[in-house]
Scaffold this motif. Sequence first.
Motif, PDB file in Angstrom:
ATOM      1  N   GLU A   1       0.889  -1.174   0.000  1.00 55.29           N
ATOM      2  CA  GLU A   1       0.000   0.000   0.000  1.00 55.29           C
ATOM      3  C   GLU A   1       0.917   1.210   0.000  1.00 55.29           C
ATOM      4  OE1 GLU A   1      -3.824   0.096   2.274  1.00 55.29           O
ATOM      5  OE2 GLU A   1      -2.932  -1.653   3.232  1.00 55.29           O
ATOM      6  N   LEU A   2       1.316   1.640  -1.197  1.00 52.70           N
ATOM      7  CA  LEU A   2       2.312   2.703  -1.338  1.00 52.70           C
ATOM      8  C   LEU A   2       1.659   4.077  -1.455  1.00 52.70           C
ATOM      9  CD1 LEU A   2       4.592   0.972  -4.025  1.00 52.70           C
ATOM     10  CD2 LEU A   2       4.709   0.744  -1.539  1.00 52.70           C
ATOM     11  N   ASP A   3       2.419   5.116  -1.110  1.00 53.61           N
ATOM     12  CA  ASP A   3       1.917   6.489  -1.275  1.00 53.61           C
ATOM     13  C   ASP A   3       1.886   6.894  -2.737  1.00 53.61           C
ATOM     14  OD1 ASP A   3       1.610   6.744   1.392  1.00 53.61           O
ATOM     15  OD2 ASP A   3       3.581   7.669   1.743  1.00 53.61           O
ATOM     16  N   GLU A   4       2.874   6.382  -3.490  1.00 56.11           N
ATOM     17  CA  GLU A   4       2.936   6.677  -4.926  1.00 56.11           C
ATOM     18  C   GLU A   4       3.377   5.413  -5.654  1.00 56.11           C
ATOM     19  OE1 GLU A   4       5.334  10.007  -6.063  1.00 56.11           O
ATOM     20  OE2 GLU A   4       4.303  11.376  -4.702  1.00 56.11           O
ATOM     21  N   ALA A   5       2.844   5.209  -6.842  1.00 57.96           N
ATOM     22  CA  ALA A   5       3.259   4.038  -7.641  1.00 57.96           C
ATOM     23  C   ALA A   5       2.873   4.269  -9.098  1.00 57.96           C
ATOM     24  CB  ALA A   5       2.609   2.776  -7.111  1.00 57.96           C
ATOM     25  N   GLU A   6       3.485   3.458  -9.971  1.00 60.62           N
ATOM     26  CA  GLU A   6       3.156   3.539 -11.409  1.00 60.62           C
ATOM     27  C   GLU A   6       1.776   2.934 -11.666  1.00 60.62           C
ATOM     28  OE1 GLU A   6       5.280   3.854 -14.478  1.00 60.62           O
ATOM     29  OE2 GLU A   6       6.537   5.120 -13.214  1.00 60.62           O
TER      30      GLU A   6
ATOM     31  N   LEU B   1       1.696  -9.144 -11.295  1.00 62.20           N
ATOM     32  CA  LEU B   1       2.338  -7.817 -11.256  1.00 62.20           C
ATOM     33  C   LEU B   1       3.705  -7.917 -10.574  1.00 62.20           C
ATOM     34  CD1 LEU B   1      -0.789  -5.637 -10.349  1.00 62.20           C
ATOM     35  CD2 LEU B   1       0.462  -5.600 -12.516  1.00 62.20           C
ATOM     36  N   GLU B   2       3.754  -8.692  -9.520  1.00 59.25           N
ATOM     37  CA  GLU B   2       4.998  -8.881  -8.774  1.00 59.25           C
ATOM     38  C   GLU B   2       6.021  -9.606  -9.659  1.00 59.25           C
ATOM     39  OE1 GLU B   2       4.895  -7.433  -5.863  1.00 59.25           O
ATOM     40  OE2 GLU B   2       6.861  -8.095  -5.138  1.00 59.25           O
ATOM     41  N   ASN B   3       5.555 -10.664 -10.321  1.00 63.56           N
ATOM     42  CA  ASN B   3       6.408 -11.465 -11.207  1.00 63.56           C
ATOM     43  C   ASN B   3       7.029 -10.610 -12.316  1.00 63.56           C
ATOM     44  OD1 ASN B   3       7.218 -14.232 -12.126  1.00 63.56           O
ATOM     45  ND2 ASN B   3       6.092 -13.604 -13.944  1.00 63.56           N
ATOM     46  N   GLN B   4       6.268  -9.608 -12.770  1.00 64.79           N
ATOM     47  CA  GLN B   4       6.736  -8.766 -13.871  1.00 64.79           C
ATOM     48  C   GLN B   4       7.573  -7.586 -13.369  1.00 64.79           C
ATOM     49  OE1 GLN B   4       6.026 -11.291 -15.863  1.00 64.79           O
ATOM     50  NE2 GLN B   4       5.944  -9.741 -17.481  1.00 64.79           N
ATOM     51  N   GLY B   5       7.774  -7.560 -12.064  1.00 64.14           N
ATOM     52  CA  GLY B   5       8.644  -6.525 -11.484  1.00 64.14           C
ATOM     53  C   GLY B   5       8.058  -5.128 -11.551  1.00 64.14           C
ATOM     54  N   GLU B   6       6.746  -5.032 -11.520  1.00 65.62           N
ATOM     55  CA  GLU B   6       6.105  -3.722 -11.634  1.00 65.62           C
ATOM     56  C   GLU B   6       6.188  -2.928 -10.324  1.00 65.62           C
ATOM     57  OE1 GLU B   6       5.211  -2.688 -14.413  1.00 65.62           O
ATOM     58  OE2 GLU B   6       4.522  -4.361 -15.640  1.00 65.62           O
ATOM     59  N   ASN B   7       6.150  -1.607 -10.476  1.00 62.20           N
ATOM     60  CA  ASN B   7       6.039  -0.722  -9.321  1.00 62.20           C
ATOM     61  C   ASN B   7       4.528  -0.511  -9.122  1.00 62.20           C
ATOM     62  OD1 ASN B   7       6.159   2.790  -8.924  1.00 62.20           O
ATOM     63  ND2 ASN B   7       6.617   1.326  -7.332  1.00 62.20           N
ATOM     64  N   TRP B   8       3.938  -1.329  -8.245  1.00 60.49           N
ATOM     65  CA  TRP B   8       2.475  -1.357  -8.155  1.00 60.49           C
ATOM     66  C   TRP B   8       2.010  -1.273  -6.702  1.00 60.49           C
ATOM     67  CZ3 TRP B   8      -0.563  -5.383  -5.934  1.00 60.49           C
ATOM     68  CH2 TRP B   8       0.192  -6.439  -5.409  1.00 60.49           C
ATOM     69  N   THR B   9       0.760  -0.899  -6.555  1.00 62.02           N
ATOM     70  CA  THR B   9       0.205  -0.813  -5.198  1.00 62.02           C
ATOM     71  C   THR B   9      -1.263  -1.244  -5.175  1.00 62.02           C
ATOM     72  OG1 THR B   9      -0.099   0.628  -3.268  1.00 62.02           O
ATOM     73  CG2 THR B   9      -0.549   1.630  -5.413  1.00 62.02           C
TER      74      THR B   9
ATOM     75  N   LYS C   1      -1.933   9.591  -5.785  1.00 62.11           N
ATOM     76  CA  LYS C   1      -0.802   8.649  -5.733  1.00 62.11           C
ATOM     77  C   LYS C   1       0.032   8.669  -7.013  1.00 62.11           C
ATOM     78  CE  LYS C   1      -2.871   5.338  -2.488  1.00 62.11           C
ATOM     79  NZ  LYS C   1      -1.813   5.313  -1.461  1.00 62.11           N
ATOM     80  N   LYS C   2      -0.313   9.612  -7.890  1.00 64.43           N
ATOM     81  CA  LYS C   2       0.413   9.772  -9.166  1.00 64.43           C
ATOM     82  C   LYS C   2       0.439   8.478  -9.988  1.00 64.43           C
ATOM     83  CE  LYS C   2       3.226  13.697  -7.789  1.00 64.43           C
ATOM     84  NZ  LYS C   2       2.415  14.050  -6.627  1.00 64.43           N
ATOM     85  N   ILE C   3      -0.668   7.780  -9.932  1.00 66.50           N
ATOM     86  CA  ILE C   3      -0.799   6.516 -10.661  1.00 66.50           C
ATOM     87  C   ILE C   3      -0.865   6.800 -12.165  1.00 66.50           C
ATOM     88  CG2 ILE C   3      -2.345   4.520 -11.064  1.00 66.50           C
ATOM     89  CD1 ILE C   3      -1.046   4.553  -8.235  1.00 66.50           C
ATOM     90  N   LYS C   4      -0.119   5.987 -12.929  1.00 67.90           N
ATOM     91  CA  LYS C   4      -0.159   6.167 -14.392  1.00 67.90           C
ATOM     92  C   LYS C   4      -1.094   5.165 -15.044  1.00 67.90           C
ATOM     93  CE  LYS C   4       4.293   8.371 -15.097  1.00 67.90           C
ATOM     94  NZ  LYS C   4       4.881   8.261 -13.759  1.00 67.90           N
ATOM     95  N   ARG C   5      -1.197   3.982 -14.418  1.00 68.03           N
ATOM     96  CA  ARG C   5      -2.041   2.930 -14.972  1.00 68.03           C
ATOM     97  C   ARG C   5      -2.892   2.325 -13.868  1.00 68.03           C
ATOM     98  NH1 ARG C   5       0.938  -1.534 -18.847  1.00 68.03           N
ATOM     99  NH2 ARG C   5       0.539  -0.370 -20.751  1.00 68.03           N
ATOM    100  N   VAL C   6      -4.190   2.275 -14.102  1.00 65.27           N
ATOM    101  CA  VAL C   6      -5.070   1.560 -13.164  1.00 65.27           C
ATOM    102  C   VAL C   6      -5.446   0.251 -13.843  1.00 65.27           C
ATOM    103  CG1 VAL C   6      -7.271   1.574 -11.944  1.00 65.27           C
ATOM    104  CG2 VAL C   6      -5.980   3.708 -12.204  1.00 65.27           C
ATOM    105  N   ILE C   7      -5.178  -0.838 -13.138  1.00 65.91           N
ATOM    106  CA  ILE C   7      -5.487  -2.157 -13.701  1.00 65.91           C
ATOM    107  C   ILE C   7      -6.549  -2.818 -12.831  1.00 65.91           C
ATOM    108  CG2 ILE C   7      -4.562  -4.483 -14.107  1.00 65.91           C
ATOM    109  CD1 ILE C   7      -1.958  -3.249 -14.943  1.00 65.91           C
TER     110      ILE C   7
END
Length: 410
Positions: free
Chosen positions: A164-169, A195-203, A239-245
Amino acid sequence: MASNIQEKAKKALGEFTKRQLMELDTCSHCALCTDMCPAYNESKNVLHAPGVRTSKLVKLYDKKHGFWTKLFGEKEITEKEIEELAESTYHCSLCGRCMESCPFGFQTHELWIKAREIVDSLEASPENVIRLAGLMDENMNPYGLEPDTRLDWSFFTDLDDAPELDEAEIAYFVGCTTAYKGANHDVAFAICSLLENQGENWTLLGEDEWCCGAPSVMSGKTEEAKKYAEHNVELFESKKIKRVITGCAGCYRMLKFEYPVMLGRKPNFEVMHAVQYLHEQLTTGRLEVEQGKEKIIYHDPCELGRLGGIIKEPREVLAKITSELIEFDEHGVDSKCCGGGGLLQSVNNDMRLNIVKEKLDEAVEKGAEMLVSACPACKLAFVDGVREFKHDIEIYDIHELIAKRLGVSD
Ligand code: SF4
Ligand code: SF4
């Protein structure tokens, strides 16, 4: 009927858009929509036929706003007429098949939402729909569960440390039907693992994630749905999110198509269904998966396929998993609904189960070993159907299947 209800009826009926009035006026009552309607075909009750629903809307409109009304005055709308409109309007899974079949291209999906707004303003919504609105108000989800339990699914999976990050991609918008329904916890875990497997910066968003608002729209409370849109968009942007999945077809359609309309602006992030993300990863070579030979049949969720335009991606993803992908006779934009949408479960669960049975029968007849979809509401409908009717077929969400194949989830 009380005069204030007559006034409310007049006001609500006066809120059709010009396009909707044109559609109601032009409807030729050809019944092509009725032929395609899963609800009518299950019950054979004329009140459930979409063509009859348009006639009822026209009749009520004419009583308050029609040409002759201007000359001779309004006519009273009876309680029976309102009851029948409510019965008709809520025996509908909002699948959009009628829209595809209408030779005039009427936007029936929007028309049925407007009909629900009219029923709501007449205080005639079914009891369970009224209850659902109360649950949404209290807990920001339609299941009446505490917001701080929204991440509890992670305790039942191997996700030790839910970020649960303050900011993420990337933000993974889990959605209520995935977060709160046990049958879907593995779907959430699968998407997180990918998402973890792909090394994403995600929250994840934890208890700050609110329902997407679709249940409010489907209850005829479109104005209230705006508060969910405002909250969620503010959260992503803060959170400056660029992509919502999201892995939910209903959430996807709300976030991608309805939020910009509700807010009157395009939010500062991209919205993707998780199957598009998977497709991107697989087609760019960032993810590879071994192909097997399982006989898999794919069900297009209405909100993802017909109403969301995502039809080829799940098929291309599944073709990487198996060389034996098969199709329902009617698929893609023509796909029959699973019965899981439009709040049908809360109004007539027997109808929902009978609709899902038809799909399960066809899948088994075609020899499918697995029925795969890409929406938690579809998965629930199929799981409930298999439990009820004892079909011999495995039910999977596409993300679960990929995560399993990669060995990143159980
Ligand atoms: S949206 Fe689907 S269930 Fe509703 S009237 Fe149209 S075809 Fe029937
Ligand atoms: S298919 Fe279109 S024109 Fe025909 S009855 Fe249905 S809404 Fe009316």
